[in-house]
Write an enzyme that holds these catalytic residues in place. Structure first.
Site, mmCIF file in Angstrom:
data_model
loop_
_atom_site.group_PDB
_atom_site.id
_atom_site.type_symbol
_atom_site.label_atom_id
_atom_site.label_comp_id
_atom_site.label_asym_id
_atom_site.label_seq_id
_atom_site.Cartn_x
_atom_site.Cartn_y
_atom_site.Cartn_z
ATOM 1 N N LYS A 180 0.842 -1.194 0.000
ATOM 2 C CA LYS A 180 0.000 0.000 0.000
ATOM 3 C C LYS A 180 0.872 1.237 0.000
ATOM 4 O O LYS A 180 1.914 1.265 0.658
ATOM 5 C CB LYS A 180 -0.918 0.015 1.234
ATOM 6 C CG LYS A 180 -1.693 1.318 1.427
ATOM 7 C CD LYS A 180 -2.454 1.327 2.729
ATOM 8 C CE LYS A 180 -3.154 2.661 2.961
ATOM 9 N NZ LYS A 180 -3.920 2.703 4.221
ATOM 10 N N GLU A 225 -8.534 11.707 12.897
ATOM 11 C CA GLU A 225 -7.735 10.531 13.251
ATOM 12 C C GLU A 225 -6.810 10.795 14.431
ATOM 13 O O GLU A 225 -5.848 11.564 14.338
ATOM 14 C CB GLU A 225 -6.913 10.065 12.051
ATOM 15 C CG GLU A 225 -6.201 8.749 12.295
ATOM 16 C CD GLU A 225 -5.815 8.031 11.021
ATOM 17 O OE1 GLU A 225 -5.171 6.980 11.113
ATOM 18 O OE2 GLU A 225 -6.165 8.524 9.934
#
Length: 414
Positions: A180, A225
Site C-alpha cells: 500500500k 484521526e
C-alpha cells in the site's frame, strides 16, 4: 534580553470564573486544539524546543497546578513535519487558556520564577467581546484577513499527474515492492486579499465537531484521526483507513462489503498494534472496525487501547514511534516513503505529520494533520491523500481526495 531557558520557569494553572470565546483569541502564531468545543489555545512562546529535548525541558519547569485538566500545567505544543529529515520544533507557550469537558475555563501562565505571575484574564475574551488586550497591554482584534475575499483554484497536482502517480504505485504493488502507498495531492487556492485565519478555524470548529480542530503558524485543519492519546498508563489510538462517499445506508454497505477497504484498514491496525506492543504490559484491546460518519463521508475506524509499562515513553515519543502509520504513508514503511518521494510533485511539509501536545507527565494527544491547508497571506495550499492498493483506480481515488478536500475548502469559502 535574557534567555528564559537560563532561568527557572514556573507553570501556574488556575480556574477562571468567566466564559471565554477561545476562537476570538486566536491569531496566526497561536496554537489551537479543540474537539467539540473542549480544548485550549496556547499563546506566545516561552521556549522553542526540539522534539528530543521536550521531556527534559518540561521536567525542569516548576508546576503550580490547581486545575489538573488535560493541557494544564507545563505543556509543549506543535505540528511536526511528515518527513523526519525536516527540522522540527515544539513550543512551550507563555499562556494557555482552556475549556474542560465540564464547560469550566482555566488558564496557565508560564513565567520565570522572578517574574510576576499576573493571572491576568485579557479584557474582552468573553463570548460577547470583540477586542483583546494581551499581557503585553496591546489591543489586537485577531483578524488576519478579509472575510469577503473570493478564492479560486490556481494550481496544484493536475489530474494527469495524479493518474501517472497512481499507475506508478500500482506497478510497484504488482512488482511486490509494496502492499500500500498513500499518495497525496495538493491544491492551491488564491484570494484577492489575505485569508482570515480566524474565520477558517471558526468554520472548521462549527462544521467538523467530530474532529480535532488544530491551527499553528499558518497550518489549519480538522483531523478525524487520533494518532495517540496517553492518560497515565493508558494509551489509545484510533487508526482509520477505508472511505466511502456519503453517509447513507448504501455508502455504509459499500464500505463494509469492500475487500479492498477491509484489507487497507487491516494493514493500518496491525502496524499500530505492532508498534505499541513493546511498551504494553498485555495484549492490546482492539475494538473495530466501526463506521465513523463525518460530514459527507464514512470511514472505517478501530479503537486500540494498551496498558503501558511503567517506563513507557510519553505521548510525543509514542507519536514519533507510530508515525508514519500506513494510514498516511503506506506499507512497508520504508519502501512506501521512497515511492511517495518519487511520485509526489510537492513537499508535504507538516501535512500528515503528528500535531498535538504533551505535558510534563508525558500525557497528551496527537492527531494526524489531515484535512488541512498551509495558509500564507492570500494563498492556501490544501492537501488530501488516498490509499492506493491492488485494485485501486485513479479516477475513484481522485474523487476520494476531492471529498477529503471538501472540509478545508468549505472553511476557506472556496
Amino acid at each position: 534580553m535574557r534567555s528564559l531557558s537560563k532561568v527557572q520557569l514556573v507553570a501556574r494553572s488556575r480556574m477562571i470564573d468567566s466564559e471565554i470565546d477561545l476562537l476570538a483569541i486566536y491569531s496566526r502564531d497561536d496554537f489551537i486544539w479543540l474537539k467539540d468545543g473542549v480544548g485550549f489555545i496556547a499563546i506566545g512562546s516561552a521556549i522553542e524546543v526540539a522534539p528530543e529535548d521536550v521531556d527534559e525541558t518540561l521536567a525542569a519547569i516548576k508546576i503550580d497546578d490547581e486545575v489538573m485538566q488535560p493541557g494544564s500545567g507545563a505543556i509543549a505544543v506543535g505540528a511536526l513535519p511528515f518527513s523526519a529529515l525536516e527540522p522540527a520544533l515544539l513550543t512551550v507557550p507563555r499562556q494557555v487558556i482552556g475549556r474542560g469537558a465540564d464547560g469550566a475555563y482555566w488558564m496557565t501562565e508560564i513565567r520565570g520564577s522572578d517574574e510576576n505571575q499576573t493571572a491576568l484574564i485579557p479584557v474582552g475574551l468573553s463570548s460577547e467581546g470583540d477586542s483583546i488586550i494581551t499581557d503585553s497591554g496591546t489591543t489586537d482584534s485577531g483578524t488576519t484577513g478579509d472575510t469577503d475575499s473570493v478564492l479560486s483554484r490556481s494550481g496544484g497536482t493536475s489530474r494527469t499527474e495524479w493518474s501517472e502517480g497512481v499507475s506508478a504505485v500500482l506497478a510497484a504493488i504488482d512488482e511486490g515492492r509494496v502492499e500500500k502507498v498513500v499518495l497525496a495531492r495538493d491544491l492551491v487556492v488564491r484570494g484577492e486579499h489575505p485569508i482570515d485565519l480566524r474565520q477558517v478555524v471558526s468554520r472548521l470548529a462549527e462544521q467538523q465537531r467530530e474532529s480535532f480542530i488544530y491551527a499553528h503558524r499558518g497550518l489549519v485543519g480538522a483531523s478525524p484521526e487520533l494518532l495517540i492519546r496517553r492518560r497515565g498508563a493508558l494509551a489509545t489510538s484510533t487508526p482509520m483507513a477505508g472511505t466511502a462517499n456519503g453517509t447513507n445506508e448504501e455508502a455504509i454497505a459499500s464500505l463494509v462489503n469492500s475487500p479492498k477497504d477491509a484489507r487497507e484498514h487491516e494493514v493500518v491496525v496491525e502496524a499500530v498494534v505492532g508498534a505499541l506492543a513493546p511498551y504494553s504490559v498485555s495484549t492490546a484491546r482492539v475494538r473495530g472496525p466501526e463506521i465513523l460518519a463525518l460530514p459527507g463521508v464514512v470511514h472505517l475506524a478501530t479503537t486500540i487501547e494498551v496498558d503501558l509499562l511503567p517506563d513507557a515513553p510519553g505521548a510525543l515519543e509514542l507519536a514519533r514511534t507510530l508515525h508514519p502509520t500506513p494510514a498516511v504513508g503506506g506499507w512497508p514503511v520504508t519502501e512506501s516513503r521512497e515511492i511517495i518521494g518519487e511520485n509526489e510533485n510537492f513537499a508535504r511539509g507538516r501535512y500528515a505529520g503528528p500535531v498535538g501536545w504533551v505535558d510534563q507527565n508525558g500525557d497528551g494527544e496527537f492527531a494526524i494533520a489531515l484535512r488541512s491547508a498551509e495558509i500564507d497571506g492570500a494563498v492556501a495550499r490544501c492537501f488530501a491523500g488516498a490509499g492506493i492498493v491492488a485494485g485501486s483506480e485513479a479516477d475513484s481515488e481522485w474523487d476520494e481526495t476531492e471529498r477529503k478536500l471538501a472540509p478545508i475548502l468549505d472553511a476557506l469559502g472556496a
